[in-house]
Motif scaffolding. Structure first.
Motif, PDB file in Angstrom:
ATOM      1  N   ILE A 216      -0.830 -10.901  -1.141  1.00 54.10           N
ATOM      2  CA  ILE A 216       0.403 -11.690  -1.210  1.00 54.10           C
ATOM      3  C   ILE A 216       1.213 -11.436  -2.477  1.00 54.10           C
ATOM      4  CG2 ILE A 216       1.292 -14.048  -1.380  1.00 54.10           C
ATOM      5  CD1 ILE A 216      -0.686 -14.878   0.727  1.00 54.10           C
ATOM      6  N   PRO A 217       0.613 -11.438  -3.685  1.00 53.12           N
ATOM      7  CA  PRO A 217       1.442 -11.185  -4.879  1.00 53.12           C
ATOM      8  C   PRO A 217       2.172  -9.844  -4.833  1.00 53.12           C
ATOM      9  CG  PRO A 217      -0.689 -12.069  -5.517  1.00 53.12           C
ATOM     10  CD  PRO A 217      -0.783 -11.753  -4.063  1.00 53.12           C
ATOM     11  N   PHE A 218       1.481  -8.799  -4.386  1.00 57.94           N
ATOM     12  CA  PHE A 218       2.141  -7.493  -4.295  1.00 57.94           C
ATOM     13  C   PHE A 218       3.216  -7.504  -3.213  1.00 57.94           C
ATOM     14  CE2 PHE A 218      -1.913  -5.820  -6.199  1.00 57.94           C
ATOM     15  CZ  PHE A 218      -1.334  -5.328  -7.363  1.00 57.94           C
ATOM     16  N   ALA A 219       2.915  -8.128  -2.065  1.00 54.47           N
ATOM     17  CA  ALA A 219       3.888  -8.178  -0.978  1.00 54.47           C
ATOM     18  C   ALA A 219       5.152  -8.906  -1.410  1.00 54.47           C
ATOM     19  CB  ALA A 219       3.268  -8.858   0.246  1.00 54.47           C
ATOM     20  N   VAL A 220       4.996 -10.030  -2.094  1.00 56.52           N
ATOM     21  CA  VAL A 220       6.157 -10.795  -2.563  1.00 56.52           C
ATOM     22  C   VAL A 220       6.948  -9.990  -3.589  1.00 56.52           C
ATOM     23  CG1 VAL A 220       6.862 -12.850  -3.854  1.00 56.52           C
ATOM     24  CG2 VAL A 220       5.114 -13.044  -2.077  1.00 56.52           C
ATOM     25  N   TYR A 221       6.239  -9.334  -4.496  1.00 58.39           N
ATOM     26  CA  TYR A 221       6.906  -8.559  -5.553  1.00 58.39           C
ATOM     27  C   TYR A 221       7.752  -7.439  -4.955  1.00 58.39           C
ATOM     28  CZ  TYR A 221       7.524  -5.363  -9.477  1.00 58.39           C
ATOM     29  OH  TYR A 221       8.060  -4.522 -10.425  1.00 58.39           O
ATOM     30  N   PHE A 222       7.164  -6.670  -4.040  1.00 58.61           N
ATOM     31  CA  PHE A 222       7.901  -5.534  -3.487  1.00 58.61           C
ATOM     32  C   PHE A 222       8.978  -5.982  -2.507  1.00 58.61           C
ATOM     33  CE2 PHE A 222       3.853  -3.374  -4.718  1.00 58.61           C
ATOM     34  CZ  PHE A 222       4.418  -2.572  -5.701  1.00 58.61           C
TER      35      PHE A 222
ATOM     36  N   ILE B 295      -3.870   0.483  -8.037  1.00 57.30           N
ATOM     37  CA  ILE B 295      -4.176   1.581  -8.955  1.00 57.30           C
ATOM     38  C   ILE B 295      -3.034   1.785  -9.946  1.00 57.30           C
ATOM     39  CG2 ILE B 295      -3.299   3.289  -7.296  1.00 57.30           C
ATOM     40  CD1 ILE B 295      -6.143   3.803  -9.852  1.00 57.30           C
ATOM     41  N   PHE B 296      -1.802   1.581  -9.501  1.00 53.12           N
ATOM     42  CA  PHE B 296      -0.660   1.676 -10.413  1.00 53.12           C
ATOM     43  C   PHE B 296      -0.629   0.481 -11.356  1.00 53.12           C
ATOM     44  CE2 PHE B 296       1.263   3.432  -6.295  1.00 53.12           C
ATOM     45  CZ  PHE B 296       0.679   4.671  -6.492  1.00 53.12           C
ATOM     46  N   PHE B 297      -1.055  -0.674 -10.837  1.00 47.69           N
ATOM     47  CA  PHE B 297      -1.032  -1.912 -11.622  1.00 47.69           C
ATOM     48  C   PHE B 297      -1.975  -1.823 -12.814  1.00 47.69           C
ATOM     49  CE2 PHE B 297      -2.661  -6.234 -12.422  1.00 47.69           C
ATOM     50  CZ  PHE B 297      -1.473  -6.876 -12.747  1.00 47.69           C
ATOM     51  N   VAL B 298      -3.202  -1.358 -12.599  1.00 49.28           N
ATOM     52  CA  VAL B 298      -4.155  -1.274 -13.712  1.00 49.28           C
ATOM     53  C   VAL B 298      -3.716  -0.225 -14.727  1.00 49.28           C
ATOM     54  CG1 VAL B 298      -6.138  -2.177 -12.453  1.00 49.28           C
ATOM     55  CG2 VAL B 298      -5.650   0.270 -12.355  1.00 49.28           C
ATOM     56  N   ASN B 299      -3.091   0.852 -14.263  1.00 54.15           N
ATOM     57  CA  ASN B 299      -2.563   1.840 -15.196  1.00 54.15           C
ATOM     58  C   ASN B 299      -1.388   1.275 -15.979  1.00 54.15           C
ATOM     59  OD1 ASN B 299      -3.535   4.984 -14.956  1.00 54.15           O
ATOM     60  ND2 ASN B 299      -4.050   3.804 -13.135  1.00 54.15           N
ATOM     61  N   MET B 300      -0.577   0.446 -15.326  1.00 55.41           N
ATOM     62  CA  MET B 300       0.514  -0.223 -16.029  1.00 55.41           C
ATOM     63  C   MET B 300      -0.026  -1.155 -17.099  1.00 55.41           C
ATOM     64  SD  MET B 300       2.190  -3.441 -16.115  1.00 55.41           S
ATOM     65  CE  MET B 300       2.084  -4.212 -14.505  1.00 55.41           C
ATOM     66  N   LEU B 301      -1.099  -1.890 -16.797  1.00 51.99           N
ATOM     67  CA  LEU B 301      -1.714  -2.773 -17.789  1.00 51.99           C
ATOM     68  C   LEU B 301      -2.210  -1.975 -18.989  1.00 51.99           C
ATOM     69  CD1 LEU B 301      -3.806  -5.286 -15.617  1.00 51.99           C
ATOM     70  CD2 LEU B 301      -1.589  -5.660 -16.701  1.00 51.99           C
TER      71      LEU B 301
ATOM     72  N   ALA C 126     -13.066  -8.171  -2.314  1.00 52.01           N
ATOM     73  CA  ALA C 126     -13.481  -6.763  -2.256  1.00 52.01           C
ATOM     74  C   ALA C 126     -12.685  -6.011  -1.195  1.00 52.01           C
ATOM     75  CB  ALA C 126     -14.978  -6.669  -1.965  1.00 52.01           C
ATOM     76  N   PHE C 127     -12.493  -6.632  -0.033  1.00 53.63           N
ATOM     77  CA  PHE C 127     -11.688  -5.992   1.000  1.00 53.63           C
ATOM     78  C   PHE C 127     -10.233  -5.880   0.551  1.00 53.63           C
ATOM     79  CE2 PHE C 127      -9.023  -5.841   4.756  1.00 53.63           C
ATOM     80  CZ  PHE C 127      -9.673  -4.926   5.560  1.00 53.63           C
ATOM     81  N   GLY C 128      -9.733  -6.921  -0.102  1.00 53.72           N
ATOM     82  CA  GLY C 128      -8.338  -6.928  -0.537  1.00 53.72           C
ATOM     83  C   GLY C 128      -8.027  -5.857  -1.557  1.00 53.72           C
ATOM     84  N   VAL C 129      -8.931  -5.654  -2.524  1.00 59.10           N
ATOM     85  CA  VAL C 129      -8.676  -4.634  -3.546  1.00 59.10           C
ATOM     86  C   VAL C 129      -8.728  -3.241  -2.926  1.00 59.10           C
ATOM     87  CG1 VAL C 129     -11.068  -4.289  -4.325  1.00 59.10           C
ATOM     88  CG2 VAL C 129      -9.190  -3.994  -5.942  1.00 59.10           C
ATOM     89  N   CYS C 130      -9.565  -3.049  -1.908  1.00 63.25           N
ATOM     90  CA  CYS C 130      -9.591  -1.765  -1.208  1.00 63.25           C
ATOM     91  C   CYS C 130      -8.311  -1.571  -0.396  1.00 63.25           C
ATOM     92  CB  CYS C 130     -10.811  -1.679  -0.291  1.00 63.25           C
ATOM     93  SG  CYS C 130     -12.394  -1.696  -1.162  1.00 63.25           S
ATOM     94  N   PHE C 131      -7.850  -2.633   0.238  1.00 63.93           N
ATOM     95  CA  PHE C 131      -6.598  -2.586   0.992  1.00 63.93           C
ATOM     96  C   PHE C 131      -5.445  -2.215   0.077  1.00 63.93           C
ATOM     97  CE2 PHE C 131      -3.363  -5.303   3.508  1.00 63.93           C
ATOM     98  CZ  PHE C 131      -2.890  -4.171   4.155  1.00 63.93           C
TER      99      PHE C 131
END
Length: 469
Positions: free
Chosen positions: A208-214, A32-38, A157-162
């Motif tokens: 994975i991309p978010f996990a690696v980034y943080f 949700i923060f990512f799409v707002n950042m975009l 779909a499950f991943g975006v909800c997670f």
């Protein structure tokens, strides 16, 4: 809604070089923060988020349209009719779905649910195709398989909800469970294995991309705490609220689950058998009803957005109805209904936005100027930061007492964060009847300058006592 103001603020912080969970914290997953950042990157202000919202809504409408067409063709097949000439009634079904989205997302599209809906709708469409294919191909004929790419979409779909709020994945979980049972019944072991891998790959695509980034920024635990761990406390404490929702709110909350249950029962009676689509409808309705049951403990309709995730299964309910209407009503009546929904949608959205209280930034801007930007806000709307271009110096920047109410661990984190004053001025809005969790810090390290009340709430303005740390 205050939620979307904060999501926009978090997106702004991220777009300007900050890191979520380190510089700004909330109890949501990072997507949700990512799409707002975009959106903020797109135009340099909040208007870019509207563009992103429209893209997601249009994608949702596209997959809903595909699902409605799939259900309509299947209904015609069962009735030995040609599916030609159904665009008007299909469009009516689509705009009923869109109108329902407007009803369940009051005040703003910028909520976690909207950004999950395209993926949920795509998953629901493929689920419907899989269920119908299973019914149309008896076991003795063989040939029923679920492509790994479809399982990948369910995983997405499950991943975006997670990565937003896990409860949004309730429908996906029911669908995957039903499909897994069907594969076990058909003993398609190889297909089951490839689907498991496809599903996990879909989940990993988001995680994975978010996990690696943080992890690279040293806030992996904070990321997981905000995404999962805190919400375990939140879910358990939400029912502690007193009061019962009004009848109108409860009717909206349980409308789609009730319609799914009724449709599933009617389908089973008409076909004199428990088909997999009717079983899914009944099971899905019970899961949604159990998930939404918490609405009984919430005295307002402000949590209605939780329920919009069930809209992706409305095609299973609406298509049989619109199929009957197609043969009973003249086309002009159907088109008139579509036009009425369009106008009703526009009117509803306008009324919803206009009824939310406007944030008064006049005095906040004046205080920001007086403090030369060395100011922080406590329990206040995130617009106080966004409209005045103030960077957060505390990661727990908004909703502090609300969030602390559900977790003793977070309460301690907030107290520790504010124990060392970092700004000359701190503005505290009273949250209900609760005493601010940072009261000790306010008494020992700040001096109360004045307090006042406006139409939104009561505020206390503090100045830091010189030479305090």
């Amino acid at each position: 809604m205050p939620d979307q103001d904060f999501f926009q603020f978090a997106g702004k912080v991220w777009a300007e070089g900050g890191v979520p969970y380190r510089d700004i914290w909330d109890q949501k997953g990072p997507f949700i923060f990512f799409v707002n950042m975009l959106g903020w990157k797109l135009t340099g202000n909040g208007y870019g988020i509207v563009i992103v919202e429209c893209i997601f809504l249009l994608a949702t409408m596209w997959f809903l349209w595909l699902a409605i067409g799939t259900v309509h063709r299947h209904e015609c097949l069962l009735a030995n009719r040609k599916p030609a000439g159904s665009r008007g009634t299909d469009m009516l079904g689509l705009w009923v779905c869109v109108f329902w989205i407007a009803v369940c997302l009051p005040g703003s599209w910028n909520m976690t649910e909207l950004f999950c809906l395209p993926f949920l709708a795509a998953s629901a469409w493929l689920l419907i195709r899989s269920l119908f294919a299973y019914q149309d191909r008896p076991a003795d004929r063989g040939g029923w398989r679920i492509p790994a790419s479809w399982a990948y979409v369910h995983g997405l779909a499950f991943g975006v909800c997670f990565m937003t709020r896990l409860s949004n994945a309730a429908g996906v979980c029911v669908g995957v469970l039903v499909l897994t049972v069907l594969m076990l019944m058909r003993k398609t072991w190889k297909n089951l294995g490839t689907c498991i891998l496809g599903f996990l790959a879909g989940v990993a695509t988001f995680f994975i991309p978010f996990a690696v980034y943080f992890a690279a920024h040293g806030v992996f635990y904070e990321f997981m705490y905000g995404t999962v761990l805190y919400n375990l406390h939140y879910a358990g404490g939400l029912n502690a609220a007193s009061g019962i929702s009004g009848v109108s709110t409860l009717a909206l909350v349980f409308a789609v689950p009730a319609a799914m249950l009724l449709t599933g029962i009617i389908r089973s009676i008409r076909r004199k058998a428990f088909t997999c689509d009717s079983v899914f409808l009944v099971l899905g309705s019970l899961v949604f009803a159990a998930l939404f049951f918490q609405m009984f403990a919430i005295p307002t309709g402000s949590y209605l957005h939780y329920t919009v995730i069930d809209v992706v299964f409305l095609p299973l309910v609406l298509a049989p109805v619109t199929n009957v209407l197609h043969h009973q009503l003249p086309r002009v009546v159907v088109l008139t209904c579509v036009a009425a929904l369009l106008l009703g949608y526009a009117g509803l959205r306008t009324r919803q936005v206009e009824t939310w209280p406007e944030f008064d930034n006049t005095w906040v801007a004046r205080l920001t100027e007086q403090s030369h930007g060395s100011i922080a806000f406590y329990n206040m709307n995130a617009l106080a930061y966004t409209l005045n271009d103030v960077k957060p110096v505390y990661p727990y920047a908004v909703f502090q007492d609300w969030q602390a109410e559900f977790s003793g661990d977070l309460r301690t984190k907030i107290v520790d964060s504010y124990a060392r004053p970092r700004t000359k001025m701190l503005v505290v809005q009273q949250y209900g009847c609760l005493t601010p969790v940072i009261t000790d810090t306010l008494k020992t390290k700040y001096q109360l300058v004045r307090s006042f009340t406006d139409k939104v709430g009561t505020y206390r303005i503090y100045q830091r006592i010189p030479h305090t740390v």
